[in-house]
Design an enzyme around this catalytic site. Structure first.
Site, PDB file in Angstrom:
ATOM      1  N   ASP A 264       0.882  -1.161   0.000  1.00  0.00           N
ATOM      2  CA  ASP A 264       0.000   0.000   0.000  1.00  0.00           C
ATOM      3  C   ASP A 264       0.923   1.214   0.000  1.00  0.00           C
ATOM      4  O   ASP A 264       1.679   1.426   0.959  1.00  0.00           O
ATOM      5  CB  ASP A 264      -0.869  -0.028   1.266  1.00  0.00           C
ATOM      6  CG  ASP A 264      -1.774   1.184   1.367  1.00  0.00           C
ATOM      7  OD1 ASP A 264      -1.620   2.122   0.552  1.00  0.00           O
ATOM      8  OD2 ASP A 264      -2.624   1.209   2.268  1.00  0.00           O
TER       9      ASP A 264
ATOM     10  N   TYR B  81      -9.513  14.512  -8.971  1.00  0.00           N
ATOM     11  CA  TYR B  81      -8.456  13.801  -9.701  1.00  0.00           C
ATOM     12  C   TYR B  81      -7.592  14.797 -10.478  1.00  0.00           C
ATOM     13  O   TYR B  81      -6.360  14.761 -10.400  1.00  0.00           O
ATOM     14  CB  TYR B  81      -9.147  12.816 -10.638  1.00  0.00           C
ATOM     15  CG  TYR B  81      -8.251  12.027 -11.556  1.00  0.00           C
ATOM     16  CD1 TYR B  81      -7.320  11.126 -11.063  1.00  0.00           C
ATOM     17  CD2 TYR B  81      -8.392  12.148 -12.943  1.00  0.00           C
ATOM     18  CE1 TYR B  81      -6.522  10.375 -11.924  1.00  0.00           C
ATOM     19  CE2 TYR B  81      -7.615  11.392 -13.810  1.00  0.00           C
ATOM     20  CZ  TYR B  81      -6.681  10.517 -13.295  1.00  0.00           C
ATOM     21  OH  TYR B  81      -5.909   9.776 -14.151  1.00  0.00           O
TER      22      TYR B  81
END
Ligand code: AKB
Length: 332
Positions: free
Chosen positions: A65, A155
């Site tokens: 991660d 984004y």
């Protein structure tokens, strides 16, 4: 817990680490890099373990991660990669639904990679940006490299900020970080997840399955798009170019083709005349409307010789051929 599926790659410092190797681009880029550099030299890392045994056995894999900085550093210390491709991100539609997490993953993930690269001696970093860095005030046709940006999605904001940070790490730390503003990417090996351009992949799968498709964008929404093999070529051409040729250290505009849902439908109907598409625009329409319709990628062509190979019809022919083959062998 760390998961090493095979022995470590060569400790010579010539290894490559791909973060987000299970994603749409990551799967194909990892495969391509392993073809070039040898499977054991390319370490795939993802937050999820590979789904199929074949992918899991294809080369070294690490569960990672990117928000876990210690774990990232552990993986970099173990493999000593010369290059890191950092592809883990939340795409446009998903990030709009999870704005805080989208920002955290897209920004903190990038900082972790840039800092680890500087601290642990990684030579080159690749990080993808997107046409999402542009916004509703940007000129829509042949959008230039340098223009009004003003993105209005989480984004897009994260990608624009990320571009500026990449440039900053280059200037302040001399880190050889390189980046491309991808248009929508279309490939037959992997599915996109959570983007506004995803329709252009889904539509092929429906056509091959003999089903009608309900498109979430309106029929005349033009967006810049690119076939996966062109995207792989661009990425590797950029990474292999001499450092002096890389004049843009934020991110390069990258173009190939531009089409609307109506035009991709017509391209598919050359093979499947009965194929039906209906249009039911949803919240992704607003995102698409804020993005360029086509891209001016002169800088990429001048600096490192970018030249796309695929047009819409050529892409359609290749997509349908491979998806049909996948159906025939029962993997679709
Ligand atoms: C998305 O639709 O979010 C992505 C992109 C254009 O960056 N495919």
């Amino acid at each position: 817990m760390a998961t090493s599926r095979t022995s470590a790659a060569t400790p010579s410092g010539d290894t490559i680490l791909v973060i987000g190797a299970g994603g749409q681009l990551g799967l194909e880029l990892t495969h391509e890099l392993r073809q070039i550099y040898g499977a054991s030299n390319v370490v795939a890392a993802d937050v999820r373990a590979p789904k199929d045994a074949e992918t899991a056995e294809a080369g070294p894999f690490e569960l990672l991660d990117v928000l876990d900085k210690n774990r990232l550093e552990e993986v970099i210390r173990q493999y000593k990669p010369k290059q890191v491709y950092h592809l883990a991100a939340l795409l446009s539609a998903t990030a709009e639904k999870n704005p805080k997490f989208g920002w955290q993953l897209n920004m903190d993930g990038l900082f972790h990679v840039l800092d680890a690269a500087v601290d642990l001696g990684v030579q080159q970093v690749y990080w993808p940006s997107s046409i999402a860095v542009f916004g509703p005030d940007t000129p829509r046709q042949h959008t230039p490299q340098l223009t009004i940006m003003n993105p209005n999605t989480v984004y897009g904001i994260s990608k624009l900020a990320g571009e500026q940070w990449c440039e900053w790490y280059f200037r302040k730390h001399g880190l050889d970080v390189r980046s491309l503003r991808y248009p929508g990417l279309i490939g037959y090996k992997s599915l996109p997840g959570g983007g506004t351009t995803d329709y252009a992949v889904d539509i092929y799968h429906k056509a091959v399955a003999g089903q009608a498709y309900e498109c979430f964008l309106s029929e005349d929404t033009y967006l810049p798009m690119m076939y996966m093999s062109d995207a792989l070529k661009a990425t590797l051409d950029l990474m292999h170019a001499p450092a002096d040729n890389i004049k843009v250290r934020s991110s390069y505009n990258l173009g190939a083709m531009s089409f609307s849902p109506q035009e991709i439908t017509a391209s598919i109907q050359r093979h499947y005349p009965e194929f039906q598409v209906s249009y039911q625009p949803d919240q992704r329409q607003q995102i698409a409307d804020s993005w360029p319709a086509s891209i001016d990628d002169t800088k990429a062509r001048q600096d490192w010789g970018w030249q796309p190979q695929f047009t819409l019809d050529k892409m359609t022919d290749d997509m349908l051929l491979h998806l049909r083959q996948a159906v025939a062998v029962g993997v679709h």
